[in-house]
Write a protein that holds these residues in place. Structure first.
Motif, mmCIF file in Angstrom:
data_model
loop_
_atom_site.group_PDB
_atom_site.id
_atom_site.type_symbol
_atom_site.label_atom_id
_atom_site.label_comp_id
_atom_site.label_asym_id
_atom_site.label_seq_id
_atom_site.Cartn_x
_atom_site.Cartn_y
_atom_site.Cartn_z
ATOM 1 N N SER A 66 1.532 -5.470 -7.118
ATOM 2 C CA SER A 66 0.697 -5.246 -6.025
ATOM 3 C C SER A 66 1.084 -4.372 -4.982
ATOM 4 C CB SER A 66 0.195 -6.765 -5.232
ATOM 5 O OG SER A 66 1.467 -7.046 -4.643
ATOM 6 N N GLY A 67 0.218 -4.021 -4.242
ATOM 7 C CA GLY A 67 0.670 -3.112 -2.911
ATOM 8 C C GLY A 67 1.660 -3.820 -2.137
ATOM 9 N N SER A 68 1.595 -4.885 -1.893
ATOM 10 C CA SER A 68 2.619 -5.880 -0.870
ATOM 11 C C SER A 68 3.906 -5.676 -1.725
ATOM 12 C CB SER A 68 1.785 -7.262 -0.737
ATOM 13 O OG SER A 68 0.645 -7.326 -0.337
ATOM 14 N N ASP B 48 3.129 4.729 2.563
ATOM 15 C CA ASP B 48 2.281 3.998 1.874
ATOM 16 C C ASP B 48 0.884 4.549 1.588
ATOM 17 O OD1 ASP B 48 0.238 1.891 1.299
ATOM 18 O OD2 ASP B 48 1.003 0.548 2.969
ATOM 19 N N GLU C 72 0.951 4.369 6.332
ATOM 20 C CA GLU C 72 -0.224 4.964 5.549
ATOM 21 C C GLU C 72 -0.163 6.612 5.923
ATOM 22 O OE1 GLU C 72 -3.950 2.911 4.149
ATOM 23 O OE2 GLU C 72 -3.543 2.147 6.183
ATOM 24 N N CYS D 133 -6.537 1.066 7.048
ATOM 25 C CA CYS D 133 -6.938 -0.311 7.769
ATOM 26 C C CYS D 133 -7.114 -0.185 9.374
ATOM 27 C CB CYS D 133 -5.869 -1.415 7.634
ATOM 28 S SG CYS D 133 -5.648 -1.853 5.876
ATOM 29 N N ASP E 283 -11.020 -6.184 2.943
ATOM 30 C CA ASP E 283 -10.339 -7.150 1.940
ATOM 31 C C ASP E 283 -9.302 -8.021 2.882
ATOM 32 O OD1 ASP E 283 -8.930 -4.522 0.151
ATOM 33 O OD2 ASP E 283 -9.488 -4.636 2.072
ATOM 34 N N ASP E 284 -8.973 -7.440 3.951
ATOM 35 C CA ASP E 284 -7.750 -7.998 4.711
ATOM 36 C C ASP E 284 -8.166 -8.357 6.093
ATOM 37 O OD1 ASP E 284 -6.145 -5.174 3.327
ATOM 38 O OD2 ASP E 284 -7.434 -5.383 5.146
ATOM 39 N N LYS F 153 -3.635 -0.523 -5.449
ATOM 40 C CA LYS F 153 -4.957 -0.555 -5.721
ATOM 41 C C LYS F 153 -5.601 0.158 -6.717
ATOM 42 C CE LYS F 153 -5.945 -2.004 -0.933
ATOM 43 N NZ LYS F 153 -6.799 -3.345 -1.191
ATOM 44 N N VAL G 75 -0.767 3.207 -0.926
ATOM 45 C CA VAL G 75 -1.787 2.126 -1.839
ATOM 46 C C VAL G 75 -3.179 2.357 -1.668
ATOM 47 C CG1 VAL G 75 -2.344 -0.453 -1.699
ATOM 48 C CG2 VAL G 75 0.007 0.564 -1.287
ATOM 49 N N GLN G 76 -3.904 2.797 -0.568
ATOM 50 C CA GLN G 76 -5.180 3.118 -0.670
ATOM 51 C C GLN G 76 -5.750 4.356 -0.399
ATOM 52 O OE1 GLN G 76 -8.072 1.240 1.674
ATOM 53 N NE2 GLN G 76 -6.898 -0.376 2.403
ATOM 54 N N TYR H 257 -1.645 -2.095 8.226
ATOM 55 C CA TYR H 257 -1.493 -3.256 7.365
ATOM 56 C C TYR H 257 -0.885 -2.800 6.201
ATOM 57 C CZ TYR H 257 -2.848 -6.995 4.131
ATOM 58 O OH TYR H 257 -2.717 -8.120 3.185
ATOM 59 N N HIS H 258 0.243 -3.572 5.759
ATOM 60 C CA HIS H 258 1.200 -3.099 4.555
ATOM 61 C C HIS H 258 1.100 -4.145 3.668
ATOM 62 C CE1 HIS H 258 1.844 0.633 6.442
ATOM 63 N NE2 HIS H 258 2.432 0.184 7.553
ATOM 64 N N GLY H 259 0.318 -5.427 3.790
ATOM 65 C CA GLY H 259 0.336 -6.299 2.828
ATOM 66 C C GLY H 259 0.532 -7.797 3.105
ATOM 67 N N HIS H 260 0.221 -8.708 2.274
ATOM 68 C CA HIS H 260 0.154 -10.082 2.555
ATOM 69 C C HIS H 260 1.294 -10.916 2.577
ATOM 70 C CE1 HIS H 260 0.360 -11.216 -1.535
ATOM 71 N NE2 HIS H 260 -0.241 -10.077 -1.770
ATOM 72 N N ASN I 41 5.364 -2.545 -1.170
ATOM 73 C CA ASN I 41 6.002 -2.444 0.122
ATOM 74 C C ASN I 41 7.147 -3.096 0.394
ATOM 75 O OD1 ASN I 41 4.434 -0.204 0.908
ATOM 76 N ND2 ASN I 41 2.872 -1.599 1.546
HETATM 77 N N1 PMP Z 1 -0.755 -1.097 1.732
HETATM 78 C C1 PMP Z 1 -2.378 -1.021 2.329
HETATM 79 C C2 PMP Z 1 -2.471 0.358 2.893
HETATM 80 C C3 PMP Z 1 -3.084 -1.975 1.839
HETATM 81 O O1 PMP Z 1 -4.487 -1.535 2.187
HETATM 82 C C4 PMP Z 1 -3.165 -3.070 1.178
HETATM 83 C C5 PMP Z 1 -4.187 -3.813 0.890
HETATM 84 N N2 PMP Z 1 -5.400 -3.718 1.528
HETATM 85 C C6 PMP Z 1 -1.758 -3.202 0.920
HETATM 86 C C7 PMP Z 1 -0.603 -2.368 1.132
HETATM 87 C C8 PMP Z 1 -1.481 -4.627 -0.074
HETATM 88 O O2 PMP Z 1 -1.696 -4.331 -1.074
HETATM 89 P P1 PMP Z 1 -2.224 -5.697 -2.121
HETATM 90 O O3 PMP Z 1 -3.428 -6.501 -1.508
HETATM 91 O O4 PMP Z 1 -2.439 -5.099 -3.520
HETATM 92 O O5 PMP Z 1 -0.888 -6.435 -1.948
#
Ligand code: PMP
Length: 479
Positions: free
Chosen positions: A111-113, A252, A219, A224, A461-462, A282, A254-255, A139-142, A116
């Motif tokens: 996953s992106g989280s 980052d 990013e 985000c 989504d976040d 993603k 991811v998006q 935003y970089h993850g959960h 990172n």
């Molecule tokens: N980085 C960015 C820029 C994101 O937008 C997201 C998810 N929205 C993430 C990291 C985290 O990715 P994931 O939900 O796949 O863990």
């Protein structure tokens, strides 16, 4: 249709067994999506929605080539990356070919989280420094480690406390940020330097106090935080400051990666820089969980030199790698980057035109199929039109078009559709938006009525309910 449970039963079971913190889009009347094809999604009644949000379904929902690759590999073997497998090494080689030197060493994650989190771990080990610089609203993850560097969550009223080693620089938003065009400068380069100097100050402080910086994470285009396009020259100067303070630069993607910006495969290339670590996720699996970290041999060596094995059960499993390879095939074969540039330019220029037609449209920005339309109630003061943005997202859903909103004030309409989006789709999106905006034109728009029923509608989504509730209440009071 594919799912037989009545929708209200699905809702009931969800309420009973799924944590309330997991929010739905359109909470008051959620969608039950049962299948997807290309840029369309279908609900349980067969109603078709144009998907203008899903940057995960990069090459189109359920692309047959990707589905086939996953199905084939799943029927052969799915195991961990302690065994040799061609899909893994081929994927690594293909990704590296898209990146500038010296980015050549890959780690596969889920996953992106996770990507990172690993990037930050690499940065810590390599630099031996602790201080991390992040951008406001990022935003970089959960994961716990990622919430620490995500002001998108830290800024919330109920959000966790920012650790002292995290330093937040202003987001380079030239429309509503700290330095704006044309108030602070009419030169994009100068605005870029003004924002970069803010990072420079933080680097200097960290160097003076703690001997150096660990990492700058951002990013390449902030999604985000509200679809922000940094001014030219921004990242170049930032990277200089960070490296002078012995830190590493994490992009980052991811998006915004995998060709979404149209002109380049990776969004950092639009700023003419080479990061030390790139994270991707993603779109990489078109809906299947696969993500990656790509870094330099030097940083990877520091990690290996610790003697601690890096093992990730699913990271780099053959099924995920086969799927990611299939996604790369489609990007190439269907020339989706070129399409993103062509359709994205069309979308952007049609949105620009809305600025001349509707007073609510304050700013239009984007690159490729990454577009933001910022709504304001007053163009002079650039006051965010939060309630109007919420209303528009809901009205577009009535029209069977799915869009979302973002930014600290949730007033930026966000378009990041699957890359198979066509100019006809863009026309339908903008024609409908034009009509919906037209309903809000005039001096006394019906906003108080529209916001009487203050319900929290997740914007992405976040998104966070607390922040939104807060924003919505403020905007109700204000109107
Ligand atoms: N980085 C960015 C820029 C994101 O937008 C997201 C998810 N929205 C993430 C990291 C985290 O990715 P994931 O939900 O796949 O863990």
């Amino acid at each position: 249709y594919l799912q037989s449970m009545p929708k209200n039963e699905t809702i009931k079971l969800r309420e009973k067994h799924i944590g309330a913190a997991c929010q739905l889009f359109f909470r008051s009347s959620p969608l039950k999506i049962v299948r997807g094809v290309a840029q369309f999604m279908y609900d349980e009644t067969g109603e078709r929605y144009l998907d203008c949000i899903n940057n995960v379904a990069h090459v189109g929902h359920c692309h047959p080539h990707v589905v086939e690759a996953g199905r084939n590999q799943m029927s052969l073997i799915s195991t961990n990356n302690r065994y040799l497998h061609d899909e893994l090494v081929i994927l690594a080689e293909r990704l590296v070919k898209t990146l500038p030197e010296p980015l050549s060493v890959c780690f596969f994650v889920n996953s992106g989280s996770e990507a990172n989190d690993l990037a930050l771990r690499l940065a810590r080990i390599h630099t031996k420094n602790k201080d991390v610089i992040t951008l406001d609203h990022a935003y970089h993850g959960h994961l716990t480690s990622m919430i620490d560097v995500s002001p998108y969550k830290l800024n919330l009223p109920g959000g966790p406390e920012k650790p002292e080693w995290v330093h937040v620089a202003p987001v380079p938003d030239v429309y509503r940020g700290k330095y704006t065009y044309p108030k602070d400068s009419t030169s994009e380069e100068e605005l870029g330097l003004m924002y970069a100097d803010e990072v420079g100050k933080l680097c200097k402080e960290a160097k003076d106090k703690n001997g150096g910086v660990c990492a700058f994470i951002a990013e390449s285009l902030q999604s985000c935080g509200g679809q922000i396009i940094p001014p030219d020259g921004y990242l170049k100067k930032v990277f200089e400051y960070v490296r002078e303070a012995d830190g590493v630069c994490i992009a980052d993607e991811v998006q915004v990666g995998f060709g979404r910006v149209g002109s380049h495969m990776w969004a950092f290339e639009t700023q003419d820089v080479v990061p030390d670590i790139v994270t991707m996720g993603k779109p990489m699996g078109n809906g299947h969980p696969v993500a990656a970290v790509v870094t330099t041999p030097e940083i990877a060596k520091s990690f290996a030199d610790t003697g601690v094995e890096y093992f990730n059960t699913y990271g780099g499993n053959p099924v995920s790698c086969a799927i990611a390879n299939a996604v790369l095939d489609v990007i190439e074969e269907e020339r989706l980057m070129e399409r993103a540039a062509r359709v994205g330019n069309h979308l952007l220029s049609r949105c620009e035109d809305l600025k001349h037609r509707h007073r609510l449209v304050g700013d239009v920005r984007g690159r490729g199929l990454f577009v933001g339309v910022e709504l304001v109630t007053d163009r002079e003061t650039r006051t965010p039109a939060t309630a109007e943005a919420k209303h528009i997202v809901n009205r577009m859903r009535d029209e069977k078009i799915l869009i979302s909103r973002d930014g600290p004030d949730s007033n930026v309409l966000k378009f990041k559709p699957p890359m198979v989006f066509t100019t006809q789709d863009a026309d339908r999106l903008v024609d409908t938006l034009d009509r919906v905006l037209g309903e809000l034109d005039g001096d006394s728009i019906a906003v108080p009525k529209l916001t009487l029923e203050v319900r929290v509608t997740p914007i992405s989504d976040d998104s966070s309910s607390d922040k939104l509730r807060n924003t919505m209440q403020q905007s109700v009071k204000a109107t």
